[in-house]
Design an enzyme around this catalytic site. Structure first.
Site, PDB file in Angstrom:
ATOM      1  CG  LEU A 124      -1.746   1.321   1.359  1.00 24.99           C
ATOM      2  CD1 LEU A 124      -2.790   1.461   0.456  1.00 24.99           C
ATOM      3  CD2 LEU A 124      -2.430   1.200   2.929  1.00 24.99           C
ATOM      4  CE1 TYR A 125       1.886   1.344   4.763  1.00 23.06           C
ATOM      5  CE2 TYR A 125       4.235   0.673   5.301  1.00 23.06           C
ATOM      6  CZ  TYR A 125       2.832   0.553   5.769  1.00 23.06           C
ATOM      7  OH  TYR A 125       2.445   0.247   7.098  1.00 23.06           O
ATOM      8  CB  SER A 126       4.527   5.250  -2.228  1.00 23.57           C
ATOM      9  OG  SER A 126       4.966   6.310  -1.343  1.00 23.57           O
ATOM     10  CE  LYS A 127      -3.300   2.695  -3.778  1.00 18.36           C
ATOM     11  NZ  LYS A 127      -4.142   3.028  -4.797  1.00 18.36           N
ATOM     12  CE  LYS A 145       2.267  -3.520   7.953  1.00 23.43           C
ATOM     13  NZ  LYS A 145       3.564  -2.856   7.386  1.00 23.43           N
TER      14      LYS A 145
END
Length: 359
Positions: free
Chosen positions: A60-63, A90
């Site tokens: 998810l972090y910065s896709k 994750k």
């Protein structure tokens, strides 16, 4: 730095884990940081020198860009992956368009893991979290999918993040009923300002033998000491740039807690951030903290937290000032259930008894 087993596994993990949400700074995460591969390698090296042996990231972090940044920072050109460095990731959130681009289905989890491995430039993830409950996919399917990843060597262990207590117990029950691998860790939000995890999540983990890892222990920047009453933050700070998290129920209470953290920090000639981390490391049921820094100065300050010795009075003052409110059924147990107390949440109940004037 101290190391302890990750739940009921034999994997030893440091008190502090290096978070990567500031890495990349793209696709809606620009406000969290702009750390590129070269600076990321520098931060990783500093953390490792202090004894940190795990990096925490997520697709998810910065896709995906945060994972890519970690992969570039630890590429062969930059010396490669240290053999003793562990990594988490994750999956659950949508990573593209279409009805199957997110969730915890077998389809999505296996594709997401393979994509993360490619971005990270490694052949396995040491700890893989289900990033949030999926209310559509049967938990049995999610557990079986993660078990497949473990059996194929792509994942070593798995955990749960941002689950409710009943959801976590449902996941464990499914794993045991299916004779599949059991989660060994949970990652939750928990700070001096936000201690709701004590109601169910931390007692659950203590009872079931899961490690508890804390994400954003500084409240996504709220508890660094830079935010003060009637003192707005500039846009260089995440909270000053309109970042929406976390939800604050009582702003006056938040500022009172920050004032206390700053006061205690000044008594030790350290930052409020370091006080926050040191206090959290001493909380019952907390195994490790995920710290994320935008630069070397912030990281070194956070890494010094395990060496800060707070006095018994300071620890008690912070505990009393930040204690969760008695809610049902806890106030009822505090009144009537101390003849047979539950070890997993006895600390919480005893604190409530004090608040209620029962001790």
């Amino acid at each position: 730095m101290h190391y302890r087993p990750l739940g009921q596994s034999g994997l030893m993990v440091s008190d502090l884990i290096l978070g990567t949400i500031p890495f990349g700074g793209a696709n809606g995460f620009e406000k969290t940081g702009q750390v590129g591969p070269e600076e990321a390698r520098r931060l990783i090296d500093i953390a490792r020198e202090a004894g940190v042996n795990m990096i925490d990231t997520a697709d998810l972090y910065s896709k995906g860009v945060a994972e890519e940044t970690v992969g570039k920072a630890l590429s062969e050109a930059n010396g490669g992956w240290p053999e003793d460095l562990l990594v988490t990731s994750k999956a659950r959130f949508p990573m593209g368009e279409g009805p199957n681009a997110g969730g915890s289905s077998r389809y999505h989890l296996i594709r997401a893991c393979e994509a993360s491995l490619k971005r990270l430039g490694t052949d396995h993830i040491d700890l893989y979290y289900l990033h949030m409950w999926d209310g559509v996919t049967p938990i049995e399917e999610s557990i079986a999918a993660v078990d497949t990843l473990i059996e194929h060597g792509k994942v070593r262990y798995f955990g749960l993040s941002n689950f409710n207590g009943w959801q976590s117990m449902k996941a464990i029950a499914a794993a045991e009923a299916l004779s599949k691998h059991r989660p060994v860790s949970q990652q939750v939000y928990y700070t001096p300002e936000s201690r709701e995890a004590e109601y169910e999540l931390i007692p659950f983990a203590r009872d079931q033998g899961l490690a508890t890892s804390i994400w954003s222990p500084l409240g996504e920047g709220l508890l660094t000491g830079k935010l003060r009453r009637d003192q707005p933050l500039d846009e260089t700070h995440r909270q000053g740039s309109g970042w929406p998290e976390p939800w604050i129920n009582d702003s006056d209470r938040l500022y009172d807690i920050i004032d206390m953290l700053v006061e205690i920090g000044e008594a030790h000639d350290v930052s409020a951030a370091r006080v926050t981390l040191a206090w959290l490391l001493g909380r019952p049921g907390v195994d490790n903290l995920v710290i994320a820094a935008r630069n070397e100065e912030q990281l070194r300050d956070n890494l010094a937290a395990p060496d800060l010795d707070l006095s018994g009075d300071e620890i008690a003052r912070l505990e009393e000032a930040t204690r969760p409110k008695p809610i049902y059924p806890y106030w009822h147990r505090a009144m009537n259930g101390m003849d047979r107390p539950e070890p997993a949440d006895r600390d919480l109940i005893e604190g409530m008894r004090q608040t209620m004037g029962l001790e």
